[in-house]
Design a protein around this motif. Structure first.
Motif, PDB file in Angstrom:
ATOM      1  N   LEU A 262       0.842  -1.197   0.000  1.00 43.26           N
ATOM      2  CA  LEU A 262       0.000   0.000   0.000  1.00 43.26           C
ATOM      3  C   LEU A 262       0.877   1.246   0.000  1.00 43.26           C
ATOM      4  CD1 LEU A 262      -2.711   1.572   0.670  1.00 43.26           C
ATOM      5  CD2 LEU A 262      -2.248   1.037   3.069  1.00 43.26           C
ATOM      6  N   SER A 263       0.476   2.251  -0.795  1.00 48.10           N
ATOM      7  CA  SER A 263       1.094   3.568  -0.679  1.00 48.10           C
ATOM      8  C   SER A 263      -0.012   4.615  -0.621  1.00 48.10           C
ATOM      9  CB  SER A 263       1.988   3.877  -1.883  1.00 48.10           C
ATOM     10  OG  SER A 263       3.127   3.051  -1.887  1.00 48.10           O
ATOM     11  N   ILE A 264       0.198   5.637   0.196  1.00 42.96           N
ATOM     12  CA  ILE A 264      -0.683   6.811   0.164  1.00 42.96           C
ATOM     13  C   ILE A 264      -0.090   7.685  -0.944  1.00 42.96           C
ATOM     14  CG2 ILE A 264      -1.643   8.719   1.499  1.00 42.96           C
ATOM     15  CD1 ILE A 264      -2.114   6.035   2.947  1.00 42.96           C
ATOM     16  N   THR A 265      -0.830   7.886  -2.020  1.00 46.99           N
ATOM     17  CA  THR A 265      -0.197   8.428  -3.231  1.00 46.99           C
ATOM     18  C   THR A 265      -0.451   9.910  -3.489  1.00 46.99           C
ATOM     19  OG1 THR A 265      -2.108   7.599  -4.437  1.00 46.99           O
ATOM     20  CG2 THR A 265      -0.095   6.244  -4.487  1.00 46.99           C
ATOM     21  N   GLU A 266      -1.540  10.481  -2.942  1.00 45.31           N
ATOM     22  CA  GLU A 266      -1.876  11.866  -3.339  1.00 45.31           C
ATOM     23  C   GLU A 266      -2.455  12.662  -2.166  1.00 45.31           C
ATOM     24  OE1 GLU A 266      -4.244  12.022  -6.920  1.00 45.31           O
ATOM     25  OE2 GLU A 266      -3.211  10.308  -7.804  1.00 45.31           O
ATOM     26  N   LEU A 267      -1.852  12.499  -1.003  1.00 48.11           N
ATOM     27  CA  LEU A 267      -2.438  13.086   0.200  1.00 48.11           C
ATOM     28  C   LEU A 267      -2.531  14.613   0.142  1.00 48.11           C
ATOM     29  CD1 LEU A 267      -3.373  12.766   3.166  1.00 48.11           C
ATOM     30  CD2 LEU A 267      -0.963  12.784   3.831  1.00 48.11           C
ATOM     31  N   ASP A 268      -3.730  15.130   0.400  1.00 52.07           N
ATOM     32  CA  ASP A 268      -3.894  16.548   0.753  1.00 52.07           C
ATOM     33  C   ASP A 268      -5.174  16.681   1.559  1.00 52.07           C
ATOM     34  OD1 ASP A 268      -5.820  16.510  -1.321  1.00 52.07           O
ATOM     35  OD2 ASP A 268      -4.590  17.685  -2.697  1.00 52.07           O
ATOM     36  N   ILE A 269      -5.219  17.690   2.425  1.00 52.94           N
ATOM     37  CA  ILE A 269      -6.382  17.861   3.299  1.00 52.94           C
ATOM     38  C   ILE A 269      -6.839  19.310   3.175  1.00 52.94           C
ATOM     39  CG2 ILE A 269      -7.216  17.735   5.682  1.00 52.94           C
ATOM     40  CD1 ILE A 269      -5.307  15.297   5.995  1.00 52.94           C
ATOM     41  N   PRO A 298       1.976  -2.609   8.431  1.00 51.13           N
ATOM     42  CA  PRO A 298       3.148  -3.235   7.798  1.00 51.13           C
ATOM     43  C   PRO A 298       3.171  -3.149   6.266  1.00 51.13           C
ATOM     44  CG  PRO A 298       2.202  -4.684   9.456  1.00 51.13           C
ATOM     45  CD  PRO A 298       1.278  -3.515   9.346  1.00 51.13           C
ATOM     46  N   SER A 299       2.006  -3.147   5.614  1.00 49.83           N
ATOM     47  CA  SER A 299       2.025  -3.135   4.144  1.00 49.83           C
ATOM     48  C   SER A 299       2.246  -1.735   3.576  1.00 49.83           C
ATOM     49  CB  SER A 299       0.706  -3.706   3.591  1.00 49.83           C
ATOM     50  OG  SER A 299      -0.363  -2.836   3.899  1.00 49.83           O
ATOM     51  N   CYS A 300       2.185  -0.703   4.408  1.00 48.75           N
ATOM     52  CA  CYS A 300       2.211   0.683   3.896  1.00 48.75           C
ATOM     53  C   CYS A 300       3.647   1.184   3.766  1.00 48.75           C
ATOM     54  CB  CYS A 300       1.400   1.594   4.820  1.00 48.75           C
ATOM     55  SG  CYS A 300       1.000   3.179   4.051  1.00 48.75           S
ATOM     56  N   LYS A 301       4.032   1.483   2.548  1.00 51.88           N
ATOM     57  CA  LYS A 301       5.444   1.740   2.242  1.00 51.88           C
ATOM     58  C   LYS A 301       5.784   3.210   2.052  1.00 51.88           C
ATOM     59  CE  LYS A 301       6.085  -2.676   1.964  1.00 51.88           C
ATOM     60  NZ  LYS A 301       6.479  -3.301   3.210  1.00 51.88           N
ATOM     61  N   ALA A 302       4.813   4.030   1.709  1.00 52.07           N
ATOM     62  CA  ALA A 302       5.136   5.407   1.308  1.00 52.07           C
ATOM     63  C   ALA A 302       3.953   6.339   1.531  1.00 52.07           C
ATOM     64  CB  ALA A 302       5.504   5.427  -0.177  1.00 52.07           C
ATOM     65  N   ILE A 303       4.296   7.599   1.776  1.00 57.97           N
ATOM     66  CA  ILE A 303       3.275   8.664   1.757  1.00 57.97           C
ATOM     67  C   ILE A 303       3.760   9.738   0.798  1.00 57.97           C
ATOM     68  CG2 ILE A 303       2.113  10.479   3.072  1.00 57.97           C
ATOM     69  CD1 ILE A 303       2.553   8.815   5.594  1.00 57.97           C
ATOM     70  N   LEU A 304       2.955  10.038  -0.205  1.00 57.77           N
ATOM     71  CA  LEU A 304       3.259  11.173  -1.086  1.00 57.77           C
ATOM     72  C   LEU A 304       2.156  12.211  -0.957  1.00 57.77           C
ATOM     73  CD1 LEU A 304       4.435   8.469  -2.786  1.00 57.77           C
ATOM     74  CD2 LEU A 304       5.293  10.348  -4.160  1.00 57.77           C
ATOM     75  N   ILE A 305       2.579  13.462  -0.782  1.00 57.47           N
ATOM     76  CA  ILE A 305       1.645  14.572  -0.625  1.00 57.47           C
ATOM     77  C   ILE A 305       1.450  15.206  -2.003  1.00 57.47           C
ATOM     78  CG2 ILE A 305       1.338  16.796   0.541  1.00 57.47           C
ATOM     79  CD1 ILE A 305       3.471  15.399   2.625  1.00 57.47           C
ATOM     80  N   TRP A 306       0.202  15.630  -2.306  1.00 57.70           N
ATOM     81  CA  TRP A 306      -0.083  16.066  -3.683  1.00 57.70           C
ATOM     82  C   TRP A 306       0.287  17.529  -3.878  1.00 57.70           C
ATOM     83  CZ3 TRP A 306       0.122  12.933  -7.400  1.00 57.70           C
ATOM     84  CH2 TRP A 306      -0.323  13.281  -8.679  1.00 57.70           C
ATOM     85  N   GLY A 307       1.584  17.809  -3.764  1.00 60.74           N
ATOM     86  CA  GLY A 307       2.084  19.162  -3.966  1.00 60.74           C
ATOM     87  C   GLY A 307       2.974  19.560  -2.808  1.00 60.74           C
TER      88      GLY A 307
END
Ligand code: XIL
Length: 352
Positions: A262-269, A298-307
Motif C-alpha cells: 500500500l502507498s498513500i499516493t496523493e495526500l492533501d487535506i 506493515p504493508s504501507c510503504k510510502a506517503i506522497l503529498i499532492w504538492g
C-alpha cells in the motif's frame, strides 16, 4: 575603525558558521526525508514542472524534505504523447535526472486514466485492435524508456465508479475495450519493466464502503487471474477534520492479504477559505493520523503529498473556495502539519 571592521568580520563569521551548522543539523536529522530514511520509509510529494524550473525555494524544499517524487502532470498521456506516435520526453527526462541527482525514488503517474488523454486518441475513431496497439505502444515506450528508474507505476487510475463499485462504464478505455483494458495495461507494463512495482490507484476507497469493496473485488479477481499487480494506491484527497478509523486498518489488511503493498499516493487535506489558526491545528492532526497509520501498518510503504505549497495546489481550481491543503503555505513557510509529520516520523524511527 579597524576594530569595527574586525567585529563586523567576526559577526559575519559567526553567523555563517552558525547558519551552516543549523543547516547541516537540519540536513542530518530534522527533515522529513532524514527521519524517513532512518526508518526505511518513503516520504514524497507531487512535483509541478513550472515551479520546479523557476522557483529556487520550491526546488530546495523538494530536495531537502523528500526521498520520493511523482510528477503532478508531466507523465500523463496528453503531455507525453500529444500527437499520435510523437512522444515528448523533455519534462519526464528532466524529472528523472532531478531525482537521480538527489538520490530520490520516482513514482510514475499514470498510464491508463479516463482524464488527461489527448483529443487525437478520444476522437480518433480507432477500432478495438487499433486501440490495443496504441495502448501497448504508449505503455511500452514510456515504461521502457525509464526501465529500472521508476520504483512504482500507477498503471490504472480511478477505474471504479464511486456509486456502484463496478467499473466505470463512461470511461474511454471501458467503452473501447470493455473490462480487458485493465489486465492488458498491467501485462504491457510488466513486460516493459519487470522490476517496477505495478499499482492500481484510486480515491474514496480507503475505508470500508461500496467503492472500496469494488476495488477489493477487482484486485482479488486480477490476482486470481495471475495479472502482475503489486500494490494499491490510496489517493487520500481529504477534507479537514479527517481522522483515521479502524475501518482503514480493516481495509488495508484485506488488501495486504491479497499480497498487495500500500502507498498513500496523493495526500492533501483541504479546508474552507479563509482558514484560521484552529483550522491549521486541526489539519495537522489529520495529517498526523495518516502518517501514524501508514507507519504502523506493515504493508504501507510510502506517503506522497499532492504538492509542496498552497501557492500551487490543484485544490482551489477543482474545489472553489477551498484550499490550504498542503504542508507549506503560499510563502513557503512550514505549517503546523510539518511539525506533526516530523514528530510522527521521529516516533516511528525511534521504535525501529
Ligand atoms: C490533477 C493535477 O493536480 C492537476 O494539475 C490537473 O489539472 C488535474 O489532475 N487524481 C489524480 C491526479 O490521480 O492525477 C489528479 O491530479 C488529482 C486527482
Amino acid at each position: 575603525m579597524r576594530i569595527n571592521k574586525l567585529n563586523a568580520g567576526l559577526v559575519l563569521f559567526l553567523v555563517l558558521v552558525n547558519g551552516g551548522l543549523c543547516f547541516a543539523q537540519s540536513k542530518q536529522s530534522k527533515t522529513l526525508r532524514a527521519l524517513a530514511e532512518k526508518r526505511g520509509f518513503y516520504i514524497g510529494a507531487a512535483v509541478a514542472m513550472t515551479p520546479l524550473k523557476k522557483e529556487f525555494q520550491y526546488r530546495k524544499i523538494v530536495e531537502r524534505e523528500f526521498n520520493i517524487i511523482v510528477a503532478e502532470n508531466a507523465f500523463k498521456w496528453e503531455l507525453v504523447q500529444p500527437e499520435k506516435s510523437k512522444f515528448n520526453f523533455k519534462d519526464t527526462d528532466l524529472l528523472v535526472k532531478f531525482a537521480e541527482a538527489n538520490r530520490m525514488k520516482l513514482r510514475g503517474h499514470t498510464l491508463v486514466w479516463h482524464r488527461q488523454i489527448p483529443k487525437w486518441l478520444v476522437e480518433g475513431n480507432f477500432s478495438r485492435d487499433e486501440t490495443i496497439k496504441i495502448l501497448k505502444q504508449h505503455i511500452q515506450t514510456l515504461v521502457g524508456r525509464y526501465r529500472g528508474k521508476i520504483l512504482a507505476w500507477d498503471v490504472v487510475n480511478e477505474a471504479i465508479d464511486d456509486k456502484t463499485g463496478k467499473l466505470r462504464t463512461d470511461s474511454f478505455w471501458y467503452q473501447k475495450l470493455g473490462s480487458d483494458y485493465i489486465k492488458l495495461a498491467f501485462e504491457f507494463a510488466s513486460q516493459a519493466d519487470p522490476a517496477a512495482k505495478l499499482y492500481y490507484n484510486d480515491y474514496s476507497a480507503e475505508g470500508m464502503n461500496v467503492k472500496s469493496d469494488g476495488v477489493y473485488n477487482l484486485l482479488r479477481e486480477l490476482k486470481s487471474q495471475g495479472v502482475p499487480i503489486d500494490g494499491i494506491g490510496w489517493q487520500m484527497h481529504e477534507i479537514n477534520g479527517f481522522r483515521i478509523e479502524p475501518q482503514h486498518s480493516t481495509n488495508a489488511k484485506r488488501l495486504a492479504a491479497l499480497g498487495l503493498e500500500l502507498s498513500i499516493t496523493e495526500l492533501d487535506i483541504r479546508m474552507n477559505l479563509p482558514a484560521g489558526a484552529e483550522d491549521l491545528r486541526k489539519q495537522a492532526d489529520s495529517y498526523r493520523d495518516v502518517a501514524d497509520f501508514c507507519l504502523a501498518e506493515p504493508s504501507c510503504k510510502a506517503i506522497l503529498i499532492w504538492g509542496i505549497t498552497d501557492k500551487h495546489s490543484w485544490i482551489p481550481k477543482e474545489f472553489p473556495k477551498m484550499g490550504d491543503a498542503l504542508v507549506f503555505d503560499t510563502f513557503y513557510k512550514p505549517k503546523p502539519i510539518y511539525t506533526a509529520l516530523l514528530e510522527s516520523l521521529e516516533r516511528a524511527s525511534n521504535q525501529f
